[in-house]
Write a protein that holds these residues in place. Structure first.
Motif, PDB file in Angstrom:
ATOM      1  N   LEU A 126       3.152   2.137  11.956  1.00 24.51           N
ATOM      2  CA  LEU A 126       2.065   1.705  12.115  1.00 24.51           C
ATOM      3  C   LEU A 126       2.380   0.773  11.631  1.00 24.51           C
ATOM      4  O   LEU A 126       1.369  -0.596  12.405  1.00 24.51           O
ATOM      5  N   VAL A 127       3.015  -0.185  10.736  1.00 28.98           N
ATOM      6  CA  VAL A 127       3.279  -1.014  10.659  1.00 28.98           C
ATOM      7  C   VAL A 127       3.991  -2.117  11.600  1.00 28.98           C
ATOM      8  O   VAL A 127       3.486  -2.710  12.114  1.00 28.98           O
ATOM      9  N   ALA A 128       5.009  -1.754  12.218  1.00 28.85           N
ATOM     10  CA  ALA A 128       5.172  -1.807  13.313  1.00 28.85           C
ATOM     11  C   ALA A 128       4.334  -2.176  14.465  1.00 28.85           C
ATOM     12  O   ALA A 128       4.678  -3.637  15.098  1.00 28.85           O
ATOM     13  N   LYS A 129       3.312  -1.892  14.513  1.00 30.06           N
ATOM     14  CA  LYS A 129       2.673  -1.912  15.276  1.00 30.06           C
ATOM     15  C   LYS A 129       1.492  -3.107  15.069  1.00 30.06           C
ATOM     16  O   LYS A 129       0.368  -2.714  16.161  1.00 30.06           O
ATOM     17  N   SER A 130       1.400  -3.002  13.809  1.00 25.38           N
ATOM     18  CA  SER A 130       0.524  -3.860  13.050  1.00 25.38           C
ATOM     19  C   SER A 130      -0.995  -3.609  13.395  1.00 25.38           C
ATOM     20  O   SER A 130      -1.885  -3.989  13.238  1.00 25.38           O
ATOM     21  N   HIS A 131      -0.482  -2.070  13.555  1.00 21.20           N
ATOM     22  CA  HIS A 131      -2.301  -1.173  13.139  1.00 21.20           C
ATOM     23  C   HIS A 131      -2.472  -0.866  11.303  1.00 21.20           C
ATOM     24  O   HIS A 131      -3.678  -0.627  10.993  1.00 21.20           O
ATOM     25  N   VAL A 132      -1.425  -1.325  10.693  1.00 19.62           N
ATOM     26  CA  VAL A 132      -1.613  -1.347   9.226  1.00 19.62           C
ATOM     27  C   VAL A 132      -0.825  -2.259   8.425  1.00 19.62           C
ATOM     28  O   VAL A 132      -0.119  -2.983   9.072  1.00 19.62           O
ATOM     29  N   GLN A 133      -1.604  -3.454   7.079  1.00 24.60           N
ATOM     30  CA  GLN A 133      -0.393  -3.726   6.591  1.00 24.60           C
ATOM     31  C   GLN A 133      -0.055  -3.517   5.437  1.00 24.60           C
ATOM     32  O   GLN A 133       0.045  -2.430   4.724  1.00 24.60           O
ATOM     33  N   ARG A 134       1.598  -3.716   4.922  1.00 24.57           N
ATOM     34  CA  ARG A 134       2.563  -2.561   3.770  1.00 24.57           C
ATOM     35  C   ARG A 134       2.072  -4.070   2.484  1.00 24.57           C
ATOM     36  O   ARG A 134       2.450  -5.118   3.049  1.00 24.57           O
ATOM     37  N   THR A 135       2.087  -3.228   1.666  1.00 24.23           N
ATOM     38  CA  THR A 135       1.691  -5.093   0.559  1.00 24.23           C
ATOM     39  C   THR A 135       2.557  -4.972  -0.454  1.00 24.23           C
ATOM     40  O   THR A 135       2.932  -3.054  -0.921  1.00 24.23           O
ATOM     41  N   LYS A 136       3.851  -4.863  -1.121  1.00 25.69           N
ATOM     42  CA  LYS A 136       3.959  -4.576  -2.438  1.00 25.69           C
ATOM     43  C   LYS A 136       4.326  -4.525  -3.301  1.00 25.69           C
ATOM     44  O   LYS A 136       3.607  -6.487  -3.906  1.00 25.69           O
ATOM     45  N   GLN A 137       4.575  -4.127  -4.149  1.00 26.97           N
ATOM     46  CA  GLN A 137       3.750  -4.250  -5.654  1.00 26.97           C
ATOM     47  C   GLN A 137       5.056  -4.038  -6.727  1.00 26.97           C
ATOM     48  O   GLN A 137       4.609  -2.699  -7.115  1.00 26.97           O
ATOM     49  N   GLY A 138       5.712  -4.795  -7.490  1.00 29.90           N
ATOM     50  CA  GLY A 138       6.811  -4.261  -7.924  1.00 29.90           C
ATOM     51  C   GLY A 138       7.669  -3.590  -7.029  1.00 29.90           C
ATOM     52  O   GLY A 138       8.329  -3.765  -6.332  1.00 29.90           O
ATOM     53  N   SER A 139       8.163  -1.755  -7.292  1.00 31.39           N
ATOM     54  CA  SER A 139       8.899  -1.578  -6.519  1.00 31.39           C
ATOM     55  C   SER A 139       8.114  -0.366  -5.437  1.00 31.39           C
ATOM     56  O   SER A 139       8.506   0.898  -5.189  1.00 31.39           O
ATOM     57  N   SER A 140       6.686  -0.700  -6.315  1.00 32.62           N
ATOM     58  CA  SER A 140       5.108   0.157  -5.194  1.00 32.62           C
ATOM     59  C   SER A 140       5.440  -0.231  -3.494  1.00 32.62           C
ATOM     60  O   SER A 140       4.836  -1.460  -3.852  1.00 32.62           O
ATOM     61  N   VAL A 141       5.147   0.330  -2.286  1.00 35.19           N
ATOM     62  CA  VAL A 141       4.715   0.174  -0.973  1.00 35.19           C
ATOM     63  C   VAL A 141       2.799   0.859  -1.463  1.00 35.19           C
ATOM     64  O   VAL A 141       3.173   1.850  -1.184  1.00 35.19           O
ATOM     65  N   TYR A 142       1.699   0.107  -1.659  1.00 31.77           N
ATOM     66  CA  TYR A 142       1.171   0.312  -0.286  1.00 31.77           C
ATOM     67  C   TYR A 142       0.312  -0.207   0.974  1.00 31.77           C
ATOM     68  O   TYR A 142       0.707  -1.003   1.547  1.00 31.77           O
ATOM     69  N   TYR A 143       0.225   0.556   1.206  1.00 36.51           N
ATOM     70  CA  TYR A 143      -0.795   0.099   2.366  1.00 36.51           C
ATOM     71  C   TYR A 143      -2.118   0.318   3.379  1.00 36.51           C
ATOM     72  O   TYR A 143      -2.866   0.788   1.901  1.00 36.51           O
ATOM     73  N   THR A 144      -1.947  -0.642   3.433  1.00 30.83           N
ATOM     74  CA  THR A 144      -4.236  -1.485   4.365  1.00 30.83           C
ATOM     75  C   THR A 144      -4.288  -1.395   5.758  1.00 30.83           C
ATOM     76  O   THR A 144      -3.463  -2.301   6.128  1.00 30.83           O
ATOM     77  N   ALA A 145      -5.259  -0.858   6.064  1.00 26.24           N
ATOM     78  CA  ALA A 145      -5.897  -1.024   7.743  1.00 26.24           C
ATOM     79  C   ALA A 145      -5.678  -2.555   7.983  1.00 26.24           C
ATOM     80  O   ALA A 145      -6.322  -3.012   6.810  1.00 26.24           O
ATOM     81  N   THR A 146      -5.354  -2.258   8.979  1.00 27.35           N
ATOM     82  CA  THR A 146      -6.158  -4.198   9.169  1.00 27.35           C
ATOM     83  C   THR A 146      -7.158  -3.501   9.977  1.00 27.35           C
ATOM     84  O   THR A 146      -8.228  -3.122   9.541  1.00 27.35           O
ATOM     85  N   GLU A 147      -7.795  -5.306  10.371  1.00 32.65           N
ATOM     86  CA  GLU A 147      -9.137  -5.346  10.632  1.00 32.65           C
ATOM     87  C   GLU A 147      -9.828  -4.834  11.990  1.00 32.65           C
ATOM     88  O   GLU A 147     -10.725  -4.017  12.026  1.00 32.65           O
ATOM     89  N   THR A 148      -8.515  -5.088  12.794  1.00 36.64           N
ATOM     90  CA  THR A 148      -8.937  -4.421  14.415  1.00 36.64           C
ATOM     91  C   THR A 148      -8.269  -3.340  14.151  1.00 36.64           C
ATOM     92  O   THR A 148      -6.956  -4.045  15.339  1.00 36.64           O
ATOM     93  N   PRO A 149      -8.179  -2.313  14.368  1.00 39.16           N
ATOM     94  CA  PRO A 149      -7.886  -1.538  14.452  1.00 39.16           C
ATOM     95  C   PRO A 149      -7.996  -0.753  16.494  1.00 39.16           C
ATOM     96  O   PRO A 149      -8.916  -1.391  17.068  1.00 39.16           O
ATOM     97  N   ALA A 150      -6.643  -1.013  16.607  1.00 33.27           N
ATOM     98  CA  ALA A 150      -6.287  -0.800  17.979  1.00 33.27           C
ATOM     99  C   ALA A 150      -6.551   0.526  19.016  1.00 33.27           C
ATOM    100  O   ALA A 150      -6.604   1.123  18.154  1.00 33.27           O
TER     101      ALA A 150
END
Length: 166
Positions: A126-150
């Motif tokens: 989903l990150v590759a398709k730009s449907h979800v955003q990935r953020t890193k905080q230290g060694s952890s990876v967190y995901y959030t939905a984008t504003e406009t889902p396809a």
């Protein structure tokens, strides 16, 4: 040893010796007669399992993957994992890890087996398709939905505009 065997069989030594015509054969390499590719190769046959009291038939039958009727029905009628992950992230106000998402979805859908590694792979797709955003905080990876889902279905998509040809 060979001569003893020949004597025992009753064959004469003269019958086994090559004639002069055989020894004087010209040494010309043999020509290939078939031009099909792979024609000279032998195909190796598969061995059939040895049947001992019906054990081989049971073993091969048990190796075939079979889905339980409940799982097949859930997959046929229920939403896909991609849809579940997208809905969950859209409902959340803050970023979530793949483990948190997998745990929440497993609790919400006890009839499905949801593994963290599969959720992580789904999130990365989903990150590759730009449907979800990935953020890193230290060694952890967190995901959030984008504003406009396809849109996921052709019926949901707006009318497509064809490019003009000149």
């Amino acid at each position: 040893m060979l001569t003893n065997m020949q004597k025992a069989l009753g064959t004469s030594d003269t019958a086994m010796q090559p004639t002069p015509q055989e020894t004087e054969a010209p040494s010309v390499p043999r020509q290939k007669t078939d031009t099909k590719p792979g024609a000279g190769k032998r195909a190796r046959a598969k061995k059939a399992p040895a049947v001992q009291d019906g054990k081989a038939a049971k073993e091969t039958a048990s190796k075939k993957p079979t889905a339980l009727p409940q799982e097949a029905a859930a997959k046929a009628t229920g939403p896909t994992l991609v849809e579940l992950v997208r809905r969950h992230l859209a409902d959340q106000s803050e970023p979530r890890s793949a483990t948190e998402i997998a745990t929440t979805l497993s609790q919400a859908h006890p009839d499905r087996t949801i593994k963290t590694t599969v959720v992580r792979t789904t999130l990365e797709n989903l990150v590759a398709k730009s449907h979800v955003q990935r953020t890193k905080q230290g060694s952890s990876v967190y995901y959030t939905a984008t504003e406009t889902p396809a849109p996921t279905d052709a019926a949901e998509s707006p009318t497509s505009v064809q490019p003009e040809t000149y």
